[in-house]
Every structure is written in structure tokens, then in C-alpha cells.
Design an enzyme around this catalytic site. Structure first.
Site, mmCIF file in Angstrom:
data_model
loop_
_atom_site.group_PDB
_atom_site.id
_atom_site.type_symbol
_atom_site.label_atom_id
_atom_site.label_comp_id
_atom_site.label_asym_id
_atom_site.label_seq_id
_atom_site.Cartn_x
_atom_site.Cartn_y
_atom_site.Cartn_z
ATOM 1 C CB SER A 145 -0.895 0.020 1.237
ATOM 2 O OG SER A 145 -1.584 -1.195 1.358
HETATM 3 N N1 SAH Z 1 -0.473 -5.011 3.963
HETATM 4 C C1 SAH Z 1 0.335 -5.345 2.813
HETATM 5 C C2 SAH Z 1 -0.336 -5.053 1.497
HETATM 6 C C3 SAH Z 1 -1.577 -5.837 1.314
HETATM 7 S S1 SAH Z 1 -1.998 -6.256 -0.341
HETATM 8 C C4 SAH Z 1 1.698 -4.668 2.872
HETATM 9 O O1 SAH Z 1 1.968 -3.924 3.818
HETATM 10 O O2 SAH Z 1 2.510 -4.917 1.980
HETATM 11 C C5 SAH Z 1 -3.296 -7.367 0.085
HETATM 12 C C6 SAH Z 1 -2.838 -8.729 0.507
HETATM 13 O O3 SAH Z 1 -3.973 -9.440 0.964
HETATM 14 C C7 SAH Z 1 -2.265 -9.553 -0.639
HETATM 15 O O4 SAH Z 1 -0.991 -9.997 -0.312
HETATM 16 C C8 SAH Z 1 -3.243 -10.712 -0.780
HETATM 17 O O5 SAH Z 1 -2.644 -11.929 -1.155
HETATM 18 C C9 SAH Z 1 -3.815 -10.792 0.622
HETATM 19 N N2 SAH Z 1 -5.116 -11.464 0.736
HETATM 20 C C10 SAH Z 1 -6.149 -11.464 -0.149
HETATM 21 N N3 SAH Z 1 -7.177 -12.178 0.330
HETATM 22 C C11 SAH Z 1 -6.795 -12.641 1.556
HETATM 23 C C12 SAH Z 1 -7.425 -13.467 2.551
HETATM 24 N N4 SAH Z 1 -8.646 -13.949 2.378
HETATM 25 N N5 SAH Z 1 -6.723 -13.735 3.663
HETATM 26 C C13 SAH Z 1 -5.460 -13.272 3.859
HETATM 27 N N6 SAH Z 1 -4.810 -12.500 2.942
HETATM 28 C C14 SAH Z 1 -5.474 -12.177 1.812
#
Ligand code: SAH
Length: 237
Positions: A86
Site C-alpha cells: 500500500s
Molecule cells: N499489507 C500489505 C499489502 C496488502 S496487499 C503490505 O503492507 O505490503 C493485500 C494482501 O492481501 C495480498 O498480499 C493478498 O494476497 C492478501 N489477501 C487477499 N485475500 C486474503 C485473505 N482472504 N486472507 C489473507 N490475505 C489475503
């Protein structure tokens, strides 16, 4: 004669390379200072703990080598598997909104690069973070360990169901979008606890929503438009 040449080449390498690497570290420190000034403080973030955490964490170590130079720009960046880290301002905004205390236990859904987890870990006592994509979960866990974080636990699973073993949590942060708040997460939130989630129907646009759990009720506050990658797994069924 040859020996002399070897010695001088060695000396040049020895003198020059540490200087180069020291200088590139300074470049990242400079960029990080700029980020804090323009995109964090400059856009209204006030919580000192959030500012200090982001001023300290080497964000360039959370992105693929190719994007290191862009790591401190105020935009999301690809981290592989179609996912993104993000943008700094949104990380700050979401963290500040949770109004965290040093003794808090926080759950994050969507570990991604691990950057948001590191920001949380600088502020609170315990961080639990769940990532559904195995490769990202493994890479983030390794990265956070190498950086010395001992108060973060990473789990490879569907975050929709939370992490019952360590519940209840003082705060929950969901860093992938969904069209509803997963009920298990509400259950695992403490009374008076706060949860933040990008809520919305579309892949391109969601409303950042802050939820406070009060008795049997949820108090909702909308905090503006954001664009997150969607939550997969149970959230989409
Ligand atoms: N917080 C992260 C960015 C998040 S991007 C950072 O600091 O880099 C969103 C993430 O959520 C992705 O890696 C994706 O694989 C994950 N994601 C999507 N659906 C999910 C779920 N049901 N449970 C856990 N993670 C999930």
C-alpha cells in the site's frame, strides 16, 4: 610488480565500495525523510508513534529490488503475484485511525510484503498477520525475521476466519477489500475495539471504513475513497 598491482586494485576496491554502499543508504534515508515530510506529516498525519515508525522502517527492503528507488514514493508498488504494497499515506492513515496503545494485540489480514505489520510492530506489543498466498507469506515472514521483529507472527491461511487462538484483538486491520465485514473478525474484536477495512463492491474503488465495536452494535465511520486489491477466498463466495 604484479603484486603491487594486486595490492593497489584491492585498496581501490576496499576504499571505493564501502563508500558507494554507505552513500546509497544515505539516499534511502533522505528519501524516507522526504516521504515523512511531504506525504505523511504534509497530508495531515499527527500520531507521533505512526510517524516515528515510518521514519525508522527501511521500506525499500519490502519491495522487489527493481522498485527500490521508488519505494518512498506515495503510491502502491507491485510485490509479485499481482499484489501491491500500500502507498505510505494510506498505511499511515489506517494505522492512525486504529488509535493504538503500546500494550495492544493487533490482527492484520493481508500480510503482503510485511510492511504494514512492521509499522504495527513498532507501535504495539503483539502483531498477528495472515496471508492467503503462500509465497508472499513465506517471504514476508523471512523478511520480518531478518529485520529483527520478534513480536510478529505470520500465518498462511484465509484471513476471513481470523486467528481464534490469539483472539480477542484490540484492533484489526484488513488490507484487502471486501464487500462485507467478515463476521468471524467482528467476533474476534474486543468490546470497544477498532477494525478498519476498505469496503466496496468494485475492484477499483472502495470506502475506507472504521468500525468500533460497542455492546452488540457496530459504529461505522467512513474515511474516504481508496483502491485496494480484493480479498480472495471465503470473502468472495
Ligand atoms: N499489507 C500489505 C499489502 C496488502 S496487499 C503490505 O503492507 O505490503 C493485500 C494482501 O492481501 C495480498 O498480499 C493478498 O494476497 C492478501 N489477501 C487477499 N485475500 C486474503 C485473505 N482472504 N486472507 C489473507 N490475505 C489475503
Amino acid at each position: 610488480m604484479n603484486l603491487l598491482r594486486y595490492i593497489s586494485v584491492f585498496l581501490v576496491l576496499w576504499l571505493f565500495f564501502p563508500a558507494v554502499s554507505a552513500r546509497s543508504e544515505d539516499v534511502y534515508t533522505q528519501k524516507r525523510k522526504q516521504m515523512i515530510k511531504h506525504d505523511i506529516k504534509g497530508r495531515g498525519i499527527k500520531d507521533k508513534r505512526v510517524i516515528d515508525a515510518m521514519a525508522k522502517i527501511p521500506r525499500h527492503l519490502f519491495v522487489p529490488a527493481f522498485y527500490k528507488d521508488k519505494a518512498y514514493g506515495d503510491y502502491p508498488l507491485p510485490i509479485g503475484e499481482g499484489q501491491t504494497i500500500s502507498q505510505p499515506y494510506v498505511v499511515a492513515l489506517m494505522t492512525e485511525a486504529l488509535n493504538l496503545k503500546p500494550d495492544d494485540r493487533v490482527l492484520e489480514i493481508g500480510t503482503g510484503s510485511g510492511y504494514q505489520a512492521a509499522v504495527l510492530a513498532e507501535i504495539v506489543k503483539e502483531v498477528y498477520t495472515i496471508e492467503i498466498r503462500q509465497r508472499l507469506a513465506e517471504e514476508a515472514e523471512k523478511r520480518l525475521k531478518e529485520l529483527g521483529y520478534k513480536n510478529i507472527k505470520v500465518k498462511h491461511a484465509d484471513g476471513y476466519f481470523g486467528w481464534q487462538e490469539y483472539a480477542p484483538f484490540d484492533a484489526i486491520i484488513i488490507t484487502a477489500s471486501a464487500n462485507h465485514i467478515p463476521p468471524p473478525l467482528i467476533k474476534q474484536l474486543k468490546e470497544g475495539g477498532r477494525l478498519i477495512i476498505p469496503l466496496g463492491r468494485t475492484v477499483y474503488f472502495q470506502t475506507l471504513t472504521l468500525v468500533t465495536k460497542k455492546k452488540e452494535d457496530l459504529e461505522l465511520k467512513q474515511m474516504g475513497g481508496v483502491s485496494f486489491v480484493p480479498m480472495i477466498g471465503e470473502a468472495r463466495k
